[in-house]
Write a protein that holds these residues in place. Structure first.
Motif, PDB file in Angstrom:
ATOM      1  N   VAL A   1      10.838 -10.133 -15.897  1.00  0.00           N
ATOM      2  CA  VAL A   1       9.697 -11.010 -15.594  1.00  0.00           C
ATOM      3  C   VAL A   1       9.058 -10.569 -14.280  1.00  0.00           C
ATOM      4  CG1 VAL A   1       9.031 -13.374 -15.000  1.00  0.00           C
ATOM      5  CG2 VAL A   1      10.607 -12.960 -16.898  1.00  0.00           C
ATOM      6  N   PHE A   2       9.878 -10.318 -13.278  1.00  0.00           N
ATOM      7  CA  PHE A   2       9.376  -9.872 -11.988  1.00  0.00           C
ATOM      8  C   PHE A   2       8.593  -8.572 -12.138  1.00  0.00           C
ATOM      9  CE2 PHE A   2       9.740  -7.199  -8.257  1.00  0.00           C
ATOM     10  CZ  PHE A   2       9.233  -8.024  -7.264  1.00  0.00           C
ATOM     11  N   ALA A   3       9.165  -7.604 -12.862  1.00  0.00           N
ATOM     12  CA  ALA A   3       8.515  -6.296 -13.028  1.00  0.00           C
ATOM     13  C   ALA A   3       7.163  -6.439 -13.727  1.00  0.00           C
ATOM     14  CB  ALA A   3       9.423  -5.351 -13.796  1.00  0.00           C
ATOM     15  N   ARG A   4       7.109  -7.265 -14.766  1.00  0.00           N
ATOM     16  CA  ARG A   4       5.825  -7.478 -15.457  1.00  0.00           C
ATOM     17  C   ARG A   4       4.793  -8.098 -14.519  1.00  0.00           C
ATOM     18  NH1 ARG A   4       9.293  -8.870 -19.741  1.00  0.00           N
ATOM     19  NH2 ARG A   4       9.031 -11.089 -19.329  1.00  0.00           N
ATOM     20  N   ARG A   5       5.214  -9.068 -13.729  1.00  0.00           N
ATOM     21  CA  ARG A   5       4.281  -9.713 -12.792  1.00  0.00           C
ATOM     22  C   ARG A   5       3.833  -8.737 -11.703  1.00  0.00           C
ATOM     23  NH1 ARG A   5       7.272 -15.606 -12.467  1.00  0.00           N
ATOM     24  NH2 ARG A   5       6.540 -16.293 -14.517  1.00  0.00           N
ATOM     25  N   LEU A   6       4.762  -7.947 -11.209  1.00  0.00           N
ATOM     26  CA  LEU A   6       4.421  -6.949 -10.200  1.00  0.00           C
ATOM     27  C   LEU A   6       3.470  -5.908 -10.802  1.00  0.00           C
ATOM     28  CD1 LEU A   6       4.843  -5.910  -7.325  1.00  0.00           C
ATOM     29  CD2 LEU A   6       6.827  -4.624  -8.190  1.00  0.00           C
ATOM     30  N   GLY A   7       3.734  -5.495 -12.023  1.00  0.00           N
ATOM     31  CA  GLY A   7       2.850  -4.551 -12.700  1.00  0.00           C
ATOM     32  C   GLY A   7       1.452  -5.110 -12.883  1.00  0.00           C
ATOM     33  N   ALA A   8       1.357  -6.389 -13.232  1.00  0.00           N
ATOM     34  CA  ALA A   8       0.047  -7.022 -13.412  1.00  0.00           C
ATOM     35  C   ALA A   8      -0.717  -7.067 -12.088  1.00  0.00           C
ATOM     36  CB  ALA A   8       0.220  -8.430 -13.976  1.00  0.00           C
ATOM     37  N   ARG A   9      -0.001  -7.269 -10.995  1.00  0.00           N
ATOM     38  CA  ARG A   9      -0.662  -7.368  -9.687  1.00  0.00           C
ATOM     39  C   ARG A   9      -1.040  -6.007  -9.118  1.00  0.00           C
ATOM     40  NH1 ARG A   9      -0.985 -12.318  -7.634  1.00  0.00           N
ATOM     41  NH2 ARG A   9      -1.247 -11.599  -5.501  1.00  0.00           N
ATOM     42  N   THR A  10      -0.255  -4.969  -9.444  1.00  0.00           N
ATOM     43  CA  THR A  10      -0.483  -3.659  -8.841  1.00  0.00           C
ATOM     44  C   THR A  10      -1.172  -2.670  -9.777  1.00  0.00           C
ATOM     45  OG1 THR A  10       1.671  -2.838  -9.590  1.00  0.00           O
ATOM     46  CG2 THR A  10       1.571  -3.870  -7.383  1.00  0.00           C
ATOM     47  N   GLY A  11      -1.145  -2.940 -11.080  1.00  0.00           N
ATOM     48  CA  GLY A  11      -1.689  -1.996 -12.047  1.00  0.00           C
ATOM     49  C   GLY A  11      -0.732  -0.869 -12.405  1.00  0.00           C
ATOM     50  N   LEU A  12       0.474  -0.915 -11.857  1.00  0.00           N
ATOM     51  CA  LEU A  12       1.469   0.119 -12.172  1.00  0.00           C
ATOM     52  C   LEU A  12       2.067  -0.133 -13.550  1.00  0.00           C
ATOM     53  CD1 LEU A  12       3.354   0.262  -8.740  1.00  0.00           C
ATOM     54  CD2 LEU A  12       1.686   1.905  -9.611  1.00  0.00           C
TER      55      LEU A  12
ATOM     56  N   ALA B   1       0.840  -1.191   0.000  1.00  0.00           N
ATOM     57  CA  ALA B   1       0.000   0.000   0.000  1.00  0.00           C
ATOM     58  C   ALA B   1       0.877   1.244   0.000  1.00  0.00           C
ATOM     59  CB  ALA B   1      -0.899  -0.016   1.229  1.00  0.00           C
ATOM     60  N   GLY B   2       0.498   2.223  -0.795  1.00  0.00           N
ATOM     61  CA  GLY B   2       1.255   3.459  -0.850  1.00  0.00           C
ATOM     62  C   GLY B   2       2.481   3.397  -1.728  1.00  0.00           C
ATOM     63  N   VAL B   3       2.718   2.262  -2.363  1.00  0.00           N
ATOM     64  CA  VAL B   3       3.880   2.106  -3.244  1.00  0.00           C
ATOM     65  C   VAL B   3       3.444   2.443  -4.662  1.00  0.00           C
ATOM     66  CG1 VAL B   3       5.541   0.467  -4.162  1.00  0.00           C
ATOM     67  CG2 VAL B   3       4.919   0.379  -1.757  1.00  0.00           C
ATOM     68  N   GLU B   4       4.093   3.448  -5.233  1.00  0.00           N
ATOM     69  CA  GLU B   4       3.708   3.897  -6.566  1.00  0.00           C
ATOM     70  C   GLU B   4       4.877   4.053  -7.520  1.00  0.00           C
ATOM     71  OE1 GLU B   4       1.611   7.523  -5.622  1.00  0.00           O
ATOM     72  OE2 GLU B   4      -0.277   6.407  -5.427  1.00  0.00           O
ATOM     73  N   ARG B   5       6.113   4.070  -6.996  1.00  0.00           N
ATOM     74  CA  ARG B   5       7.301   4.302  -7.819  1.00  0.00           C
ATOM     75  C   ARG B   5       8.365   3.287  -7.415  1.00  0.00           C
ATOM     76  NH1 ARG B   5       8.451  10.467  -8.526  1.00  0.00           N
ATOM     77  NH2 ARG B   5       6.661  10.977  -9.836  1.00  0.00           N
ATOM     78  N   VAL B   6       8.473   2.242  -8.217  1.00  0.00           N
ATOM     79  CA  VAL B   6       9.285   1.089  -7.844  1.00  0.00           C
ATOM     80  C   VAL B   6      10.446   0.904  -8.810  1.00  0.00           C
ATOM     81  CG1 VAL B   6       9.259  -1.405  -7.434  1.00  0.00           C
ATOM     82  CG2 VAL B   6       7.203  -0.040  -6.963  1.00  0.00           C
ATOM     83  N   LEU B   7      11.631   0.700  -8.260  1.00  0.00           N
ATOM     84  CA  LEU B   7      12.791   0.305  -9.054  1.00  0.00           C
ATOM     85  C   LEU B   7      13.027  -1.174  -8.829  1.00  0.00           C
ATOM     86  CD1 LEU B   7      15.438   3.078  -8.254  1.00  0.00           C
ATOM     87  CD2 LEU B   7      13.760   3.003 -10.097  1.00  0.00           C
ATOM     88  N   VAL B   8      13.309  -1.890  -9.911  1.00  0.00           N
ATOM     89  CA  VAL B   8      13.679  -3.299  -9.814  1.00  0.00           C
ATOM     90  C   VAL B   8      15.126  -3.394 -10.282  1.00  0.00           C
ATOM     91  CG1 VAL B   8      13.191  -5.653 -10.542  1.00  0.00           C
ATOM     92  CG2 VAL B   8      11.302  -4.014 -10.253  1.00  0.00           C
ATOM     93  N   LEU B   9      16.000  -3.799  -9.370  1.00  0.00           N
ATOM     94  CA  LEU B   9      17.432  -3.885  -9.643  1.00  0.00           C
ATOM     95  C   LEU B   9      17.924  -5.309  -9.464  1.00  0.00           C
ATOM     96  CD1 LEU B   9      18.617  -0.760  -7.585  1.00  0.00           C
ATOM     97  CD2 LEU B   9      18.125  -0.874 -10.036  1.00  0.00           C
TER      98      LEU B   9
END
Length: 153
Positions: A19-30, A2-10
């Protein structure tokens, strides 16, 4: 998250950032941006440092995003980090990263050098930059930890 809107994946090449970023985007809508597609031009030739800084400033101007990418020695992480609220650091074993990168296709020698030396040459610098920031850092060290994190989102 909650409250997470700007995420870096390193993480190291082959760690599964995209792959992680796409899955996280699908789950969060970001919305997700794969930085390799922004930084590298045909050849592959990277953007100059001033071009890369300017391009990153454009990317982080948006209100919500997931930016996936660690460009190792070519990167200017501080630009993205200053705008992020969360960093997910994928710190998987060098053997796993190498195997995944090998399966995905041909890479340049400098990519392989980066993968082989990531843990002792690049990761300490990333950790120093992260420690000096106010951003929340989540470090995932195994595929199981990645799956559990995504399930928890």
């Amino acid at each position: 998250m909650a409250g997470v809107e700007r995420v870096l994946v390193l993480g190291c090449g082959g760690s599964g950032k995209s792959v992680f970023a796409r899955r996280l985007g699908a789950r969060t809508g970001l919305p997700v941006v794969e930085l390799d597609t922004v930084f590298w031009r045909p050849g592959p030739v990277g953007l100059s440092r001033p071009e890369w800084v300017a391009r990153q400033r454009e990317l982080v101007a948006g209100p919500k995003w997931i930016l996936d990418g660690d460009l190792g020695p070519y990167d200017v992480l501080e630009v993205r980090l200053a705008a992020a609220d969360t960093v997910v650091l994928l710190n998987l074993s060098p053997v796993r990263c190498g195997w995944r990168a090998l399966r995905r296709g041909r890479e340049r020698w400098d990519f392989w050098w980066w993968v082989l030396t990531y843990r002792w040459r690049h990761l300490p610098g990333v950790r120093r930059v992260l420690a000096a920031s106010d951003v929340d850092v989540v470090e995932l060290r195994s595929p199981r930890a990645v799956r559990e994190f995504l399930r928890s989102v």
